[in-house]
Design a protein around this motif. Structure first.
Motif, PDB file in Angstrom:
ATOM      1  N   LYS A   1       6.799  17.292   5.710  1.00 21.53           N
ATOM      2  CA  LYS A   1       6.538  17.307   7.197  1.00 21.53           C
ATOM      3  C   LYS A   1       7.131  16.024   7.883  1.00 21.53           C
ATOM      4  O   LYS A   1       7.263  16.123   9.168  1.00 21.53           O
ATOM      5  N   HIS A   2       7.318  15.035   7.268  1.00 19.59           N
ATOM      6  CA  HIS A   2       7.934  13.824   7.831  1.00 19.59           C
ATOM      7  C   HIS A   2       9.192  13.303   7.065  1.00 19.59           C
ATOM      8  O   HIS A   2       9.264  12.219   6.564  1.00 19.59           O
ATOM      9  N   PRO A   3      10.043  14.168   7.138  1.00 17.91           N
ATOM     10  CA  PRO A   3      11.336  13.850   6.143  1.00 17.91           C
ATOM     11  C   PRO A   3      12.095  12.547   6.692  1.00 17.91           C
ATOM     12  O   PRO A   3      12.850  11.941   5.954  1.00 17.91           O
ATOM     13  N   LYS A   4      11.874  12.257   8.078  1.00 14.59           N
ATOM     14  CA  LYS A   4      12.557  11.231   8.419  1.00 14.59           C
ATOM     15  C   LYS A   4      11.705   9.874   8.361  1.00 14.59           C
ATOM     16  O   LYS A   4      12.583   8.697   8.359  1.00 14.59           O
ATOM     17  N   GLU A   5      10.655   9.792   7.952  1.00  8.47           N
ATOM     18  CA  GLU A   5       9.807   8.889   7.606  1.00  8.47           C
ATOM     19  C   GLU A   5       9.786   8.255   6.090  1.00  8.47           C
ATOM     20  O   GLU A   5      10.093   9.314   5.500  1.00  8.47           O
ATOM     21  N   THR A   6       9.561   7.085   6.120  1.00  9.52           N
ATOM     22  CA  THR A   6       9.418   6.704   4.461  1.00  9.52           C
ATOM     23  C   THR A   6       8.100   6.872   4.133  1.00  9.52           C
ATOM     24  O   THR A   6       7.010   6.202   4.784  1.00  9.52           O
ATOM     25  N   CYS A   7       7.961   7.165   2.984  1.00 10.05           N
ATOM     26  CA  CYS A   7       6.274   7.300   2.278  1.00 10.05           C
ATOM     27  C   CYS A   7       5.914   6.184   2.325  1.00 10.05           C
ATOM     28  O   CYS A   7       6.476   5.252   1.383  1.00 10.05           O
ATOM     29  N   PRO A   8       4.774   5.416   2.807  1.00 10.71           N
ATOM     30  CA  PRO A   8       4.063   4.354   2.331  1.00 10.71           C
ATOM     31  C   PRO A   8       3.974   4.157   0.675  1.00 10.71           C
ATOM     32  O   PRO A   8       3.444   5.403   0.218  1.00 10.71           O
ATOM     33  N   PRO A   9       3.819   2.780   0.218  1.00 12.93           N
ATOM     34  CA  PRO A   9       3.705   2.730  -1.356  1.00 12.93           C
ATOM     35  C   PRO A   9       2.360   2.953  -1.445  1.00 12.93           C
ATOM     36  O   PRO A   9       1.267   2.817  -0.739  1.00 12.93           O
ATOM     37  N   ALA A  10       1.759   3.371  -2.738  1.00 12.41           N
ATOM     38  CA  ALA A  10       0.421   3.861  -3.102  1.00 12.41           C
ATOM     39  C   ALA A  10      -0.271   2.538  -2.944  1.00 12.41           C
ATOM     40  O   ALA A  10      -1.591   2.803  -2.727  1.00 12.41           O
ATOM     41  N   GLU A  11       0.232   1.231  -3.262  1.00 10.20           N
ATOM     42  CA  GLU A  11      -0.627   0.273  -3.007  1.00 10.20           C
ATOM     43  C   GLU A  11      -1.343   0.065  -1.864  1.00 10.20           C
ATOM     44  O   GLU A  11      -2.435  -0.673  -1.511  1.00 10.20           O
ATOM     45  N   SER A  12      -0.656   0.441  -0.735  1.00 12.57           N
ATOM     46  CA  SER A  12      -1.123   0.238   0.606  1.00 12.57           C
ATOM     47  C   SER A  12      -2.406   1.180   0.953  1.00 12.57           C
ATOM     48  O   SER A  12      -3.134   0.879   2.056  1.00 12.57           O
ATOM     49  N   PHE A  13      -2.546   2.100   0.077  1.00 11.72           N
ATOM     50  CA  PHE A  13      -3.935   2.918   0.216  1.00 11.72           C
ATOM     51  C   PHE A  13      -5.177   2.541  -0.665  1.00 11.72           C
ATOM     52  O   PHE A  13      -6.222   3.158  -0.712  1.00 11.72           O
TER      53      PHE A  13
ATOM     54  N   LYS B   1     -12.751   6.964  -8.679  1.00  8.18           N
ATOM     55  CA  LYS B   1     -11.371   6.285  -9.476  1.00  8.18           C
ATOM     56  C   LYS B   1     -10.193   6.834  -8.676  1.00  8.18           C
ATOM     57  O   LYS B   1      -9.209   6.406  -8.402  1.00  8.18           O
ATOM     58  N   ALA B   2     -10.341   8.371  -8.364  1.00  8.03           N
ATOM     59  CA  ALA B   2      -9.074   9.062  -7.738  1.00  8.03           C
ATOM     60  C   ALA B   2      -8.696   8.505  -6.358  1.00  8.03           C
ATOM     61  O   ALA B   2      -9.474   8.065  -5.615  1.00  8.03           O
ATOM     62  N   LEU B   3      -7.502   8.267  -6.240  1.00 11.66           N
ATOM     63  CA  LEU B   3      -6.915   7.713  -4.982  1.00 11.66           C
ATOM     64  C   LEU B   3      -7.079   8.606  -3.836  1.00 11.66           C
ATOM     65  O   LEU B   3      -6.716   9.813  -4.183  1.00 11.66           O
ATOM     66  N   LYS B   4      -7.843   8.341  -2.762  1.00 13.30           N
ATOM     67  CA  LYS B   4      -7.664   9.062  -1.525  1.00 13.30           C
ATOM     68  C   LYS B   4      -6.824   8.635  -0.658  1.00 13.30           C
ATOM     69  O   LYS B   4      -6.803   7.512  -0.113  1.00 13.30           O
ATOM     70  N   VAL B   5      -6.039   9.442  -0.029  1.00 12.57           N
ATOM     71  CA  VAL B   5      -5.033   9.199   0.853  1.00 12.57           C
ATOM     72  C   VAL B   5      -4.969   9.960   2.144  1.00 12.57           C
ATOM     73  O   VAL B   5      -5.183  11.227   2.281  1.00 12.57           O
ATOM     74  N   THR B   6      -4.937   9.458   3.342  1.00 17.91           N
ATOM     75  CA  THR B   6      -4.774   9.817   4.462  1.00 17.91           C
ATOM     76  C   THR B   6      -3.272   9.638   5.023  1.00 17.91           C
ATOM     77  O   THR B   6      -3.026   8.461   5.170  1.00 17.91           O
ATOM     78  N   CYS B   7      -2.560  10.576   5.458  1.00 15.06           N
ATOM     79  CA  CYS B   7      -1.319  10.383   6.132  1.00 15.06           C
ATOM     80  C   CYS B   7      -1.249   9.502   7.468  1.00 15.06           C
ATOM     81  O   CYS B   7      -2.037   9.952   8.304  1.00 15.06           O
ATOM     82  N   PRO B   8      -0.796   8.485   7.359  1.00 10.26           N
ATOM     83  CA  PRO B   8      -0.728   7.711   8.658  1.00 10.26           C
ATOM     84  C   PRO B   8      -0.125   8.503   9.536  1.00 10.26           C
ATOM     85  O   PRO B   8      -0.396   7.901  11.078  1.00 10.26           O
ATOM     86  N   MET B   9       0.721   9.337   9.698  1.00 14.60           N
ATOM     87  CA  MET B   9       1.488  10.172  10.602  1.00 14.60           C
ATOM     88  C   MET B   9       0.681  10.987  11.354  1.00 14.60           C
ATOM     89  O   MET B   9       0.560  10.984  12.587  1.00 14.60           O
ATOM     90  N   CYS B  10      -0.068  11.926  10.729  1.00 21.05           N
ATOM     91  CA  CYS B  10      -0.785  13.045  11.151  1.00 21.05           C
ATOM     92  C   CYS B  10      -2.313  12.935  10.599  1.00 21.05           C
ATOM     93  O   CYS B  10      -2.772  13.980  11.005  1.00 21.05           O
TER      94      CYS B  10
ATOM     95  N   LEU C   1      -5.035  13.586   1.748  1.00 18.36           N
ATOM     96  CA  LEU C   1      -4.623  14.296   0.694  1.00 18.36           C
ATOM     97  C   LEU C   1      -5.178  13.735  -0.771  1.00 18.36           C
ATOM     98  O   LEU C   1      -5.634  12.664  -0.686  1.00 18.36           O
ATOM     99  N   ILE C   2      -5.251  14.202  -1.493  1.00 22.29           N
ATOM    100  CA  ILE C   2      -5.974  14.002  -2.833  1.00 22.29           C
ATOM    101  C   ILE C   2      -5.595  12.703  -3.570  1.00 22.29           C
ATOM    102  O   ILE C   2      -6.083  12.027  -3.811  1.00 22.29           O
ATOM    103  N   ASN C   3      -4.201  12.698  -3.730  1.00 24.46           N
ATOM    104  CA  ASN C   3      -3.509  11.206  -4.063  1.00 24.46           C
ATOM    105  C   ASN C   3      -2.030  11.158  -3.445  1.00 24.46           C
ATOM    106  O   ASN C   3      -1.861  11.999  -2.575  1.00 24.46           O
ATOM    107  N   HIS C   4      -1.587  10.044  -4.029  1.00 25.06           N
ATOM    108  CA  HIS C   4      -0.193   9.573  -3.197  1.00 25.06           C
ATOM    109  C   HIS C   4       0.873  10.645  -3.753  1.00 25.06           C
ATOM    110  O   HIS C   4       1.730  10.623  -2.917  1.00 25.06           O
ATOM    111  N   HIS C   5       0.909  11.058  -4.910  1.00 22.88           N
ATOM    112  CA  HIS C   5       2.018  12.087  -5.072  1.00 22.88           C
ATOM    113  C   HIS C   5       1.739  13.322  -4.214  1.00 22.88           C
ATOM    114  O   HIS C   5       2.969  13.425  -3.783  1.00 22.88           O
TER     115      HIS C   5
END
Ligand SMILES: [Zn+2]
Length: 71
Positions: A58-70, A32-41, A45-49
């Motif tokens: 780590k990627h301050p110039k990039e926009t974090c993708p929305p939780a729905e995309s994972f 049930k827990a969301l598992k997230v892989t950073c698309p940049m590196c 990560l355990i969750n979208h938060h």
């Protein structure tokens, strides 16, 4: 002696059955827990938060993708 051993084995089997059940429910809860892989590196990560925090540090110039995309 043999009877006692058989009982112990039966108890062990029962315990395994129960622990197996517990494991299954744990996996179900974990799924049930969301598992997230950073698309940049590709950092996992355990969750979208955490991904948001990861992006901020780590990627301050990039926009974090929305939780729905994972999902
Ligand atoms: Zn990253």
């Amino acid at each position: 002696m043999v009877r006692g051993a058989a009982k112990a084995i039966a108890q062990e089997r029962n315990a395994k059955k129960h622990s197996g059940k517990d494991k299954k429910s744990e996996i179900g809860a974990g799924a049930k827990a969301l598992k997230v892989t950073c698309p940049m590196c590709k950092l996992q990560l355990i969750n979208h938060h955490q991904l948001k925090d990861h992006y901020a540090s780590k990627h301050p110039k990039e926009t974090c993708p929305p939780a729905e995309s994972f999902q």
